[in-house]
Design an enzyme around this catalytic site. Structure first.
Site, PDB file in Angstrom:
ATOM      1  N   TYR A   1       0.843  -1.206   0.000  1.00 21.63           N
ATOM      2  CA  TYR A   1       0.000   0.000   0.000  1.00 21.63           C
ATOM      3  C   TYR A   1       0.873   1.249   0.000  1.00 21.63           C
ATOM      4  CZ  TYR A   1      -3.353   3.527   1.561  1.00 21.63           C
ATOM      5  OH  TYR A   1      -4.128   4.665   1.666  1.00 21.63           O
TER       6      TYR A   1
ATOM      7  N   LYS B   1       1.168   4.237  -3.017  1.00 20.42           N
ATOM      8  CA  LYS B   1       0.922   5.665  -2.828  1.00 20.42           C
ATOM      9  C   LYS B   1       2.153   6.500  -3.186  1.00 20.42           C
ATOM     10  CE  LYS B   1      -3.368   5.556  -1.629  1.00 20.42           C
ATOM     11  NZ  LYS B   1      -4.388   6.188  -2.505  1.00 20.42           N
TER      12      LYS B   1
ATOM     13  N   ILE C   1      -7.291   9.100   8.365  1.00 18.91           N
ATOM     14  CA  ILE C   1      -8.667   9.589   8.287  1.00 18.91           C
ATOM     15  C   ILE C   1      -9.614   8.514   8.811  1.00 18.91           C
ATOM     16  CG2 ILE C   1     -10.366  10.707   6.800  1.00 18.91           C
ATOM     17  CD1 ILE C   1      -8.252  10.794   4.614  1.00 18.91           C
TER      18      ILE C   1
END
Length: 329
Positions: free
Chosen positions: A229, A233, A266
């Site tokens: 991951y 990114k 988040i």
């Protein structure tokens, strides 16, 4: 659906401010001096650039505040827009007047999307739509995005938010899962950007793209074994720079601007699942940034609107990091 006239009225009222007048006629300063010396009458300087934009005080029209942030009539694609950050950013674009098409792999949008769609339709003159698309497949994206461009005879930009995550140590990471994650998190962003750019070039609508990266593309998150991951990114951040360079003057010398938004932690459905898998992770992340808390989707709306609108007209190839100071230690 609101009529064009009602849409215009709502747009004006949303950002309207009272008219401010200036006088273009000669005025006398220091009256006592002028009375003794009539030649001391002073003429007011020409209005400034700001004053020149103010309406005629006798006009019934009202000016708009921060017009650079308006997206009225513009058309945008948001991938990963069924929920989470993608849907939250799509909502902000609709509120600013844009017509938004959310693309997601789900067969149909969930209740959250439908509730948002209904609420926005009642309040603003813009629209929110849904299309099922798997961003791993370039042909699907090309077909759907081309149809959107043809319907509106324009394409103004993209929010590429589609992404998946798998928490797994590198030593046991399944090769097929690594391929899938890179296909979605990087390939999906790449294919989406290219498909939108083709429409923007076709209809000569120079606009802006927002690629959703992550602070995970800049550092390793504490307590989270997600090497693939993080790598995906990091690739998105580099992609933003590269596309910005390629498309900087591509439409009659004008740019398709490409920037990356890199959020911190988040509270989204994906992160909530992380906390279910590891209850101690939330406290670890809260301690890891300077504000001692996690962010919410709403805290990225302003940044997205800034990056898509004319307010950031000289910004391209940048990576805007909003992480509560996580990477600033």
């Amino acid at each position: 659906m609101l009529s064009p006239s009602s849409s215009a009225k709502r747009s004006r009222s949303r950002f309207a401010i009272p008219a401010v007048a200036y006088s273009a006629t000669p005025v006398k300063l220091f009256a006592n001096i002028s009375e003794k010396h009539p030649s001391a009458t002073v003429t007011q300087k020409a209005p400034s650039a700001i004053a020149q934009r103010l309406p005629d005080p006798k006009s019934t029209e009202r000016t708009q505040r921060f017009r650079e942030f308006e997206l009225d009539g513009r058309v945008y694609v948001v991938t990963g827009g069924a929920q989470g950050l993608g849907l939250g950013l799509a909502e902000a674009v609709v509120e600013a007047g844009g017509h938004v098409y959310c693309l997601d792999v789900q067969g149909k949008p969930n209740e959250t999307f439908l509730d948002t769609q209904q609420r926005l339709a009642q309040c603003y003159g813009a629209t929110l739509h849904y299309r099922q698309v798997d961003v791993q497949h370039a042909e699907q994206l090309e077909t759907v995005i081309s149809a959107i461009g043809e319907k509106h005879s324009r394409m103004d930009g993209l929010i590429a938010a589609a992404a998946i995550q798998r928490v797994e140590p590198a030593l046991t990471y399944p090769p097929e899962q690594m391929t899938k994650m890179m296909n979605v998190n990087y390939g999906g962003v790449y294919y989406s950007a290219v498909a939108c750019a083709r429409q923007m070039i076709k209809y000569k609508t120079a606009g802006s793209m927002l690629l959703v990266g992550s602070m995970s593309g800049l550092n390793a998150n504490k307590g989270l074994t997600s090497s693939v991951y993080n790598s995906s990114k990091a690739a998105v951040i580099q992609l933003g720079r590269s596309l910005a360079m390629e498309w900087g003057q591509i439409i009659d010398g004008k740019a398709i601007r490409v920037n990356v938004l890199s959020p911190g932690n988040i509270m989204t459905p994906m992160v909530e699942q992380n906390f279910k898998d590891d209850p101690s992770l939330k406290e670890t992340w809260e301690r890891a940034n300077m504000m001692g808390r996690l962010s919410e989707v709403r805290e990225y709306r302003g940044a997205a609107l800034f990056m898509l609108s004319d307010a950031s007209s000289f910004m391209t190839g940048s990576n805007l990091v909003i992480d509560g100071g996580y990477t600033a230690w």
